[in-house]
Structures are given as structure tokens and as C-alpha cells.
Scaffold this motif. Sequence first.
Motif, short mmCIF file in Angstrom:
data_model
loop_
_atom_site.label_atom_id
_atom_site.label_comp_id
_atom_site.label_asym_id
_atom_site.label_seq_id
_atom_site.Cartn_x
_atom_site.Cartn_y
_atom_site.Cartn_z
N ALA A 41 0.83 -1.21 0.00
CA ALA A 41 0.00 0.00 0.00
C ALA A 41 0.87 1.26 0.00
O ALA A 41 0.58 2.23 -0.73
N LEU A 42 1.93 1.25 0.79
CA LEU A 42 2.84 2.40 0.82
C LEU A 42 3.53 2.58 -0.53
O LEU A 42 3.70 3.72 -1.00
N ARG A 44 2.32 1.74 -3.44
CA ARG A 44 1.32 2.29 -4.36
C ARG A 44 1.14 3.79 -4.13
O ARG A 44 1.06 4.57 -5.08
N CYS A 45 1.09 4.19 -2.85
CA CYS A 45 0.99 5.62 -2.55
C CYS A 45 2.19 6.37 -3.10
O CYS A 45 2.05 7.46 -3.67
N ASN A 48 2.02 6.84 -6.81
CA ASN A 48 0.98 7.77 -7.25
C ASN A 48 1.18 9.18 -6.71
O ASN A 48 0.38 10.07 -7.01
N GLY A 49 2.20 9.36 -5.90
CA GLY A 49 2.42 10.65 -5.27
C GLY A 49 2.97 11.70 -6.22
O GLY A 49 3.39 11.40 -7.34
N SER A 54 7.46 13.26 0.02
CA SER A 54 6.50 12.25 0.50
C SER A 54 6.70 10.92 -0.20
O SER A 54 6.61 9.86 0.43
N ILE A 55 6.97 10.97 -1.48
CA ILE A 55 7.23 9.75 -2.24
C ILE A 55 8.42 9.02 -1.65
O ILE A 55 8.38 7.80 -1.43
N GLU A 58 7.57 7.46 1.83
CA GLU A 58 6.74 6.25 1.68
C GLU A 58 7.54 5.09 1.11
O GLU A 58 7.38 3.94 1.53
#
Length: 90
Positions: A41-42, A44-45, A48-49, A54-55, A58
Motif C-alpha cells: 500500500a505504501l 502504491r501511494c 501515485n504521489g 512524501s514519495i 513512503e
Amino acid sequence: MTDLRQGVTPTQHEVLDLIEREAAGWSLANTWEEKLEFAAALARCASNGEALGSIRTEAIHAAALLIDAADEITRLITATAPEGSTDARP
């Protein structure tokens, strides 16, 4: 720095440092399956960031969880391997 950390980039150090700080808590709170799901999940985030900071955060967290899950899986394999076996593959 130990011999195991020679040749490791600053970002890789951050992943390893996160594992050192959090692995005990992760193991109490999550199964290896849950760690894999959370890491996915991280990731994927991260993919998509838009904000690079932040990318990166994660991605580091996902990498740390994946390594910790792999380590736990290795311990399970080793614990169930036939005595005298050196093959850690399932």
C-alpha cells in the motif's frame, strides 16, 4: 558503522535505521502478511504521489517493511527446515 553497512548509501542507511527503530514494534503489532500488505500500500501511494519528499518517505517505509517481512519469513523457513538442511528455500 559496522562492516555490514560499508558501501551503503545514505538512503539505504535510513531504511536500515528505520528497521532498527521499528522492527520490534512491527513484530508485536503485525504479521508478516500484514507487513507485506502495508508495504504494498505504501509503495502504491509512493508511485501515485506528486511531492518527491512524501514519495521518498513512503518508499523508505515500504522498503523497511518488506525487508522486515522477508527476515521474518526467513526465520520461519529456518525453523521448519529439516535438521541439517542448509537450504532456506521453501
